[in-house]
Scaffold this motif. Structure first.
Motif, PDB file in Angstrom:
ATOM      1  N   ARG A 164      82.971 -21.266  44.372  1.00  0.00           N
ATOM      2  CA  ARG A 164      82.737 -20.248  43.343  1.00  0.00           C
ATOM      3  C   ARG A 164      82.261 -18.925  43.943  1.00  0.00           C
ATOM      4  NH1 ARG A 164      79.092 -22.437  38.708  1.00  0.00           N
ATOM      5  NH2 ARG A 164      80.025 -20.667  37.617  1.00  0.00           N
ATOM      6  N   SER A 165      82.166 -18.883  45.267  1.00  0.00           N
ATOM      7  CA  SER A 165      81.714 -17.666  45.923  1.00  0.00           C
ATOM      8  C   SER A 165      82.818 -16.606  45.891  1.00  0.00           C
ATOM      9  CB  SER A 165      81.335 -17.970  47.372  1.00  0.00           C
ATOM     10  OG  SER A 165      81.171 -16.774  48.105  1.00  0.00           O
ATOM     11  N   ASP A 166      82.444 -15.373  45.591  1.00  0.00           N
ATOM     12  CA  ASP A 166      83.423 -14.281  45.544  1.00  0.00           C
ATOM     13  C   ASP A 166      83.973 -13.945  46.924  1.00  0.00           C
ATOM     14  OD1 ASP A 166      83.245 -14.010  42.809  1.00  0.00           O
ATOM     15  OD2 ASP A 166      81.647 -12.504  42.903  1.00  0.00           O
ATOM     16  N   ASP A 167      83.304 -14.422  47.961  1.00  0.00           N
ATOM     17  CA  ASP A 167      83.799 -14.183  49.314  1.00  0.00           C
ATOM     18  C   ASP A 167      85.031 -15.038  49.614  1.00  0.00           C
ATOM     19  OD1 ASP A 167      81.759 -12.391  49.814  1.00  0.00           O
ATOM     20  OD2 ASP A 167      80.440 -13.937  50.665  1.00  0.00           O
ATOM     21  N   ASN A 168      85.125 -16.175  48.936  1.00  0.00           N
ATOM     22  CA  ASN A 168      86.212 -17.112  49.235  1.00  0.00           C
ATOM     23  C   ASN A 168      87.296 -17.164  48.157  1.00  0.00           C
ATOM     24  OD1 ASN A 168      84.793 -18.066  51.609  1.00  0.00           O
ATOM     25  ND2 ASN A 168      83.407 -19.078  50.161  1.00  0.00           N
ATOM     26  N   THR A 169      86.894 -16.928  46.915  1.00  0.00           N
ATOM     27  CA  THR A 169      87.855 -16.982  45.803  1.00  0.00           C
ATOM     28  C   THR A 169      87.569 -15.854  44.822  1.00  0.00           C
ATOM     29  OG1 THR A 169      86.410 -18.441  44.516  1.00  0.00           O
ATOM     30  CG2 THR A 169      88.032 -19.510  45.950  1.00  0.00           C
ATOM     31  N   ARG A 170      88.544 -15.609  43.954  1.00  0.00           N
ATOM     32  CA  ARG A 170      88.344 -14.611  42.890  1.00  0.00           C
ATOM     33  C   ARG A 170      88.803 -15.203  41.570  1.00  0.00           C
ATOM     34  NH1 ARG A 170      93.226 -12.317  41.539  1.00  0.00           N
ATOM     35  NH2 ARG A 170      94.906 -12.548  43.073  1.00  0.00           N
ATOM     36  N   LEU A 171      88.289 -14.641  40.482  1.00  0.00           N
ATOM     37  CA  LEU A 171      88.629 -15.158  39.158  1.00  0.00           C
ATOM     38  C   LEU A 171      90.110 -15.007  38.877  1.00  0.00           C
ATOM     39  CD1 LEU A 171      85.716 -13.820  36.911  1.00  0.00           C
ATOM     40  CD2 LEU A 171      86.115 -16.170  37.642  1.00  0.00           C
ATOM     41  N   ASP A 172      90.682 -16.015  38.271  1.00  0.00           N
ATOM     42  CA  ASP A 172      92.066 -15.928  37.795  1.00  0.00           C
ATOM     43  C   ASP A 172      91.995 -15.639  36.310  1.00  0.00           C
ATOM     44  OD1 ASP A 172      94.671 -16.135  37.111  1.00  0.00           O
ATOM     45  OD2 ASP A 172      95.002 -18.097  38.045  1.00  0.00           O
TER      46      ASP A 172
ATOM     47  N   LEU B 199      89.357 -21.303  30.787  1.00  0.00           N
ATOM     48  CA  LEU B 199      88.235 -22.033  31.367  1.00  0.00           C
ATOM     49  C   LEU B 199      88.544 -23.524  31.412  1.00  0.00           C
ATOM     50  CD1 LEU B 199      85.293 -20.269  29.486  1.00  0.00           C
ATOM     51  CD2 LEU B 199      85.787 -20.099  31.913  1.00  0.00           C
ATOM     52  N   VAL B 200      87.971 -24.202  32.409  1.00  0.00           N
ATOM     53  CA  VAL B 200      88.105 -25.661  32.493  1.00  0.00           C
ATOM     54  C   VAL B 200      86.707 -26.265  32.632  1.00  0.00           C
ATOM     55  CG1 VAL B 200      90.418 -25.688  33.483  1.00  0.00           C
ATOM     56  CG2 VAL B 200      88.433 -25.546  34.998  1.00  0.00           C
ATOM     57  N   ASP B 201      86.537 -27.462  32.075  1.00  0.00           N
ATOM     58  CA  ASP B 201      85.249 -28.154  32.173  1.00  0.00           C
ATOM     59  C   ASP B 201      85.195 -28.978  33.455  1.00  0.00           C
ATOM     60  OD1 ASP B 201      84.263 -27.160  29.793  1.00  0.00           O
ATOM     61  OD2 ASP B 201      85.064 -28.803  28.595  1.00  0.00           O
ATOM     62  N   VAL B 202      84.148 -28.769  34.225  1.00  0.00           N
ATOM     63  CA  VAL B 202      83.943 -29.551  35.445  1.00  0.00           C
ATOM     64  C   VAL B 202      82.524 -30.127  35.428  1.00  0.00           C
ATOM     65  CG1 VAL B 202      85.577 -28.185  36.784  1.00  0.00           C
ATOM     66  CG2 VAL B 202      83.156 -27.572  36.784  1.00  0.00           C
ATOM     67  N   GLU B 203      82.307 -31.148  36.213  1.00  0.00           N
ATOM     68  CA  GLU B 203      80.974 -31.756  36.280  1.00  0.00           C
ATOM     69  C   GLU B 203      80.112 -31.022  37.292  1.00  0.00           C
ATOM     70  OE1 GLU B 203      79.103 -35.857  38.006  1.00  0.00           O
ATOM     71  OE2 GLU B 203      80.821 -36.075  36.642  1.00  0.00           O
TER      72      GLU B 203
ATOM     73  N   HIS C 217      85.793 -20.729  35.309  1.00  0.00           N
ATOM     74  CA  HIS C 217      87.123 -20.120  35.422  1.00  0.00           C
ATOM     75  C   HIS C 217      87.883 -20.730  36.583  1.00  0.00           C
ATOM     76  CE1 HIS C 217      87.477 -16.830  32.571  1.00  0.00           C
ATOM     77  NE2 HIS C 217      86.184 -16.586  32.738  1.00  0.00           N
ATOM     78  N   LYS C 218      89.161 -20.877  36.413  1.00  0.00           N
ATOM     79  CA  LYS C 218      90.002 -21.225  37.555  1.00  0.00           C
ATOM     80  C   LYS C 218      89.987 -20.022  38.490  1.00  0.00           C
ATOM     81  CE  LYS C 218      93.121 -24.511  35.344  1.00  0.00           C
ATOM     82  NZ  LYS C 218      94.540 -24.838  35.063  1.00  0.00           N
ATOM     83  N   ARG C 219      90.103 -20.309  39.783  1.00  0.00           N
ATOM     84  CA  ARG C 219      89.962 -19.243  40.770  1.00  0.00           C
ATOM     85  C   ARG C 219      91.129 -19.262  41.750  1.00  0.00           C
ATOM     86  NH1 ARG C 219      84.644 -17.271  40.375  1.00  0.00           N
ATOM     87  NH2 ARG C 219      84.810 -16.228  42.406  1.00  0.00           N
TER      88      ARG C 219
END
Length: 198
Positions: A158-166, A171-175, A186-188
Motif C-alpha cells: 500500500r506504499s505510494d513508493d511501490n504502487t499507486r491507486l487504480d 474497492l475490494v475487501d481484504v483481511e 483500492h486496487k493498486r
C-alpha cells in the motif's frame, strides 16, 4: 477403645488373628445387627470416597474442555495446562506399569490420543531421568513465517513508493493482518515494471 484392647489381647497384637476374630464375631447369627451396622458404615464411607473421585474426574474433564477453544488452537499457557493435567493423570499408571487402555483414558478424561501419548512419554522420561517437568515450548506452525511477514507485506503493497491507486477500479475487501477485520482498499498498480535487460 475397649474392643481394641480386647482384640489386641486375643490376637496378641497380630493383625491377621484380630481380623479373623472380628470375622467370626460378625458371622455369628446373634450379631446380625452389629454386622449390618458395620456394613452400613463401610458402605457410607465407600460412597463418600466414590463421590470425591467422581468430582475430581468431572473437574478434570471440564477444565480440559474449558481450555479447548473452538478454533482448535490453544495458547502456550492453555496447552501447558492441558498437557500437565494429562501427565498427572497417567503418572502412577506409568510408574507402576498398570495396563489401562488409551481408549478408556480418552473417554474418561476427555483428552486426545496425541495428548495422552505425549503424557505417557513424558512421564517415562521423567522416571528414567529422575527429573521434573519443564516449560513447554510449542513448535512453530508451518505458516509461522507467512503470518509474521503478512503485516509488513500489507504495508509495503500500500506504499505510494511501490504502487499507486487504480482509480478505474472499485474497492475490494481484504483481511487486515493485524486486526483480522475486513477493510475496503483500492486496487493498486505497480510502479515497478520489470524490464528485460539488454
Amino acid at each position: 477403645q475397649d474392643l481394641n484392647t480386647l482384640l489386641m489381647a486375643i490376637s496378641r497384637a497380630n493383625p491377621d488373628r484380630a481380623g479373623k476374630a472380628l470375622s467370626q464375631l460378625l458371622s455369628d447369627k446373634a450379631n446380625v445387627r452389629v454386622k449390618n451396622i458395620v456394613e452400613e458404615s463401610f458402605s457410607s464411607s465407600s460412597k463418600s470416597t466414590s463421590n470425591v473421585n467422581q468430582f475430581i474426574i468431572d473437574g478434570i474433564r471440564e477444565s480440559i474442555d474449558h481450555h479447548t477453544t473452538s478454533s482448535g488452537t490453544r495458547t502456550i499457557a492453555e496447552e501447558t495446562f492441558v498437557k500437565n493435567v494429562a501427565l498427572a493423570c497417567v503418572f502412577v499408571m506409568e510408574q507402576t506399569g498398570e495396563d489401562i487402555s488409551n481408549n478408556a483414558l480418552e473417554e474418561t478424561l476427555g483428552i486426545s490420543r496425541h495428548q495422552l501419548s505425549f503424557a505417557r512419554e513424558t512421564v517415562q522420561q521423567l522416571i528414567i531421568e529422575d527429573s521434573v517437568v519443564s516449560g513447554l515450548q510449542r513448535k512453530r506452525r508451518k505458516d509461522y513465517v507467512k503470518e509474521k511477514v503478512k503485516v509488513y507485506l500489507f504495508s509495503w503493497l500500500r506504499s505510494d513508493d511501490n504502487t499507486r491507486l487504480d482509480t478505474n477500479q472499485c474497492l475490494v475487501d481484504v483481511e487486515h493482518p493485524v486486526t483480522g477485520d475486513k477493510v475496503p482498499v483500492h486496487k493498486r498498480i505497480w510502479r515497478i515494471v520489470n524490464k528485460e535487460a539488454h
